[in-house]
Design a protein around this motif. Structure first.
Motif, PDB file in Angstrom:
ATOM      1  N   LYS A  74       4.724  26.974 -19.480  1.00 38.72           N
ATOM      2  CA  LYS A  74       5.441  26.415 -18.328  1.00 38.72           C
ATOM      3  C   LYS A  74       6.540  27.355 -17.872  1.00 38.72           C
ATOM      4  CE  LYS A  74       7.509  22.115 -16.654  1.00 38.72           C
ATOM      5  NZ  LYS A  74       7.849  20.710 -17.006  1.00 38.72           N
ATOM      6  N   ALA A  75       7.182  28.012 -18.830  1.00 35.80           N
ATOM      7  CA  ALA A  75       8.233  28.969 -18.491  1.00 35.80           C
ATOM      8  C   ALA A  75       7.669  30.127 -17.683  1.00 35.80           C
ATOM      9  CB  ALA A  75       8.906  29.477 -19.762  1.00 35.80           C
ATOM     10  N   VAL A  76       6.492  30.594 -18.053  1.00 33.56           N
ATOM     11  CA  VAL A  76       5.846  31.660 -17.285  1.00 33.56           C
ATOM     12  C   VAL A  76       5.545  31.172 -15.874  1.00 33.56           C
ATOM     13  CG1 VAL A  76       3.766  33.063 -17.056  1.00 33.56           C
ATOM     14  CG2 VAL A  76       4.841  32.810 -19.292  1.00 33.56           C
ATOM     15  N   TYR A  77       4.980  29.981 -15.770  1.00 35.37           N
ATOM     16  CA  TYR A  77       4.625  29.421 -14.458  1.00 35.37           C
ATOM     17  C   TYR A  77       5.847  29.346 -13.536  1.00 35.37           C
ATOM     18  CZ  TYR A  77       3.178  26.041 -10.930  1.00 35.37           C
ATOM     19  OH  TYR A  77       2.917  25.411  -9.743  1.00 35.37           O
ATOM     20  N   ASN A  78       6.978  29.054 -14.111  1.00 33.94           N
ATOM     21  CA  ASN A  78       8.203  28.889 -13.318  1.00 33.94           C
ATOM     22  C   ASN A  78       8.973  30.186 -13.094  1.00 33.94           C
ATOM     23  OD1 ASN A  78       8.003  26.079 -12.847  1.00 33.94           O
ATOM     24  ND2 ASN A  78       8.749  25.648 -14.921  1.00 33.94           N
ATOM     25  N   ASN A  79       8.409  31.300 -13.549  1.00 37.66           N
ATOM     26  CA  ASN A  79       9.087  32.594 -13.426  1.00 37.66           C
ATOM     27  C   ASN A  79       8.272  33.544 -12.549  1.00 37.66           C
ATOM     28  OD1 ASN A  79      10.451  34.995 -13.690  1.00 37.66           O
ATOM     29  ND2 ASN A  79       9.987  35.277 -15.876  1.00 37.66           N
ATOM     30  N   PRO A  80       8.597  33.637 -11.266  1.00 35.64           N
ATOM     31  CA  PRO A  80       7.812  34.496 -10.371  1.00 35.64           C
ATOM     32  C   PRO A  80       7.891  35.972 -10.721  1.00 35.64           C
ATOM     33  CG  PRO A  80       9.809  33.713  -9.276  1.00 35.64           C
ATOM     34  CD  PRO A  80       9.700  32.947 -10.571  1.00 35.64           C
ATOM     35  N   ASP A  81       8.858  36.359 -11.549  1.00 38.50           N
ATOM     36  CA  ASP A  81       8.997  37.764 -11.930  1.00 38.50           C
ATOM     37  C   ASP A  81       8.180  38.126 -13.169  1.00 38.50           C
ATOM     38  OD1 ASP A  81      10.787  38.300  -9.845  1.00 38.50           O
ATOM     39  OD2 ASP A  81      12.479  37.570 -11.038  1.00 38.50           O
ATOM     40  N   HIS A  82       7.575  37.130 -13.818  1.00 40.25           N
ATOM     41  CA  HIS A  82       6.724  37.437 -14.966  1.00 40.25           C
ATOM     42  C   HIS A  82       5.544  38.286 -14.488  1.00 40.25           C
ATOM     43  CE1 HIS A  82       3.792  36.855 -18.202  1.00 40.25           C
ATOM     44  NE2 HIS A  82       4.818  36.544 -18.979  1.00 40.25           N
ATOM     45  N   PRO A  83       5.144  39.285 -15.270  1.00 39.77           N
ATOM     46  CA  PRO A  83       4.051  40.173 -14.827  1.00 39.77           C
ATOM     47  C   PRO A  83       2.782  39.437 -14.408  1.00 39.77           C
ATOM     48  CG  PRO A  83       5.124  41.083 -16.763  1.00 39.77           C
ATOM     49  CD  PRO A  83       5.725  39.731 -16.556  1.00 39.77           C
ATOM     50  N   PHE A  84       2.440  38.357 -15.116  1.00 42.38           N
ATOM     51  CA  PHE A  84       1.244  37.606 -14.755  1.00 42.38           C
ATOM     52  C   PHE A  84       1.398  36.942 -13.393  1.00 42.38           C
ATOM     53  CE2 PHE A  84      -1.190  33.572 -14.825  1.00 42.38           C
ATOM     54  CZ  PHE A  84      -2.470  34.101 -14.939  1.00 42.38           C
ATOM     55  N   MET A  85       2.540  36.295 -13.175  1.00 46.86           N
ATOM     56  CA  MET A  85       2.774  35.616 -11.906  1.00 46.86           C
ATOM     57  C   MET A  85       2.877  36.623 -10.760  1.00 46.86           C
ATOM     58  SD  MET A  85       2.601  32.529 -12.825  1.00 46.86           S
ATOM     59  CE  MET A  85       3.043  31.706 -11.280  1.00 46.86           C
ATOM     60  N   ALA A  86       3.440  37.783 -11.045  1.00 48.55           N
ATOM     61  CA  ALA A  86       3.546  38.824 -10.021  1.00 48.55           C
ATOM     62  C   ALA A  86       2.170  39.321  -9.594  1.00 48.55           C
ATOM     63  CB  ALA A  86       4.397  39.981 -10.540  1.00 48.55           C
ATOM     64  N   LYS A  87       1.271  39.461 -10.560  1.00 49.59           N
ATOM     65  CA  LYS A  87      -0.096  39.895 -10.229  1.00 49.59           C
ATOM     66  C   LYS A  87      -0.849  38.815  -9.460  1.00 49.59           C
ATOM     67  CE  LYS A  87      -0.828  43.364 -13.843  1.00 49.59           C
ATOM     68  NZ  LYS A  87      -1.393  44.453 -13.033  1.00 49.59           N
ATOM     69  N   LEU A  88      -0.628  37.554  -9.817  1.00 49.54           N
ATOM     70  CA  LEU A  88      -1.257  36.473  -9.065  1.00 49.54           C
ATOM     71  C   LEU A  88      -0.791  36.471  -7.612  1.00 49.54           C
ATOM     72  CD1 LEU A  88      -1.301  33.283 -11.340  1.00 49.54           C
ATOM     73  CD2 LEU A  88      -3.266  34.537 -10.444  1.00 49.54           C
ATOM     74  N   ALA A  89       0.479  36.778  -7.413  1.00 51.41           N
ATOM     75  CA  ALA A  89       1.051  36.767  -6.065  1.00 51.41           C
ATOM     76  C   ALA A  89       0.460  37.863  -5.188  1.00 51.41           C
ATOM     77  CB  ALA A  89       2.566  36.907  -6.145  1.00 51.41           C
ATOM     78  N   LYS A  90      -0.080  38.903  -5.819  1.00 47.86           N
ATOM     79  CA  LYS A  90      -0.716  40.001  -5.084  1.00 47.86           C
ATOM     80  C   LYS A  90      -2.158  40.170  -5.566  1.00 47.86           C
ATOM     81  CE  LYS A  90       3.649  42.494  -4.369  1.00 47.86           C
ATOM     82  NZ  LYS A  90       4.367  43.768  -4.585  1.00 47.86           N
TER      83      LYS A  90
END
Length: 244
Positions: A74-90
């Protein structure tokens, strides 16, 4: 280590985002089914990219609810700067991915995979390229929906032919109360996708047990709880020169 293969993996993500659950909620990427393999592969020194057929995606509603999303996930999901979330965003579009660069292809899932993986030609081409160069193909949960379309260049048949594959159980579809909807939409349950492709379906004791299988260079896991163990199997296989 597989010296001839790049230590680089690509995780496939479904593009489908339809409302399929009885309460009207949408399916899409089951969050931890991509996050956990990403974490395992990155920790093992792999460079990891993400791609969907269209370059777009949505999250599966159930994957963002407890108990499926909690704690560090959940912490990763809520952190847009996490590498995984950053890759999902692009997120990459599969047709823009250059072939020949990956040693591992991993099909993450969610019920969405049943709807678009069978016709996701660009994702299938990436997976076939990895396989036909001697690399590893992994799937989790509904990810085996992509297997009938991944063709072994030596046999002209699915890479699942003669392999043991696990994936989400019919018992689990009943828990989600979605089997009738799947039949109505004419999407194929995992067990049928595997057997139709010439594979042998292997089942866990329970729909939500952590269970994964290595069969040659094809590695599969049953459900959201199995993403880590499936990826760990992939790392061992890669590092042991394709010997389990």
């Amino acid at each position: 280590m597989s010296k001839s293969l790049p230590r680089k993996a690509i995780i496939a993500i479904s593009s489908f985002t339809g409302a399929i659950y009885p309460d009207g909620h949408k399916t899409g990427l089951f969050f931890v089914e991509a996050l956990h393999p990403f974490e395992v592969l990155v920790s093992a020194g792999f460079e990891v990219d993400l791609a969907s057929e269209t370059g777009t995606f949505g999250f599966d509603y159930n994957s963002l609810q407890p108990p499926f999303l909690s704690g560090s996930d959940k912490a990763v999901y809520n952190n847009p700067d996490h590498p995984f979330m950053a890759k999902l965003a692009k997120l990459n579009k599969a047709k823009d991915i250059k072939l020949g660069e990956y040693g591992v292809f991993f099909a993450s899932a969610g019920h969405a995979a049943l709807y678009d993986y069978p016709t996701a030609k660009s994702l299938q081409a990436i997976a076939a390229d990895v396989w036909n160069r001697g690399g590893i193909v992994g799937t989790v949960c509904h990810g085996p929906a992509i297997l009938p379309g991944i063709i072994d260049s030596k046999t002209g048949k699915s890479i699942a032919e003669g392999k043991t594959v696990t994936g989400f159980m019919i018992e689990g579809e009943l828990v989600f109360n979605i089997l009738d909807k799947m039949r109505h939409d004419k999407v194929v349950p995992v067990v049928e996708a595997v057997t139709t492709a010439g594979g042998y379906y292997s089942t866990a004791m329970s729909a939500f047990d952590d269970y994964s299988v290595t069969s040659g260079r094809l590695v599969s896991g049953t459900n959201p709880e199995s993403g880590r163990s499936t990826a760990e199997r992939i790392v061992r296989l890669f590092d042991n020169g394709m010997h389990p």
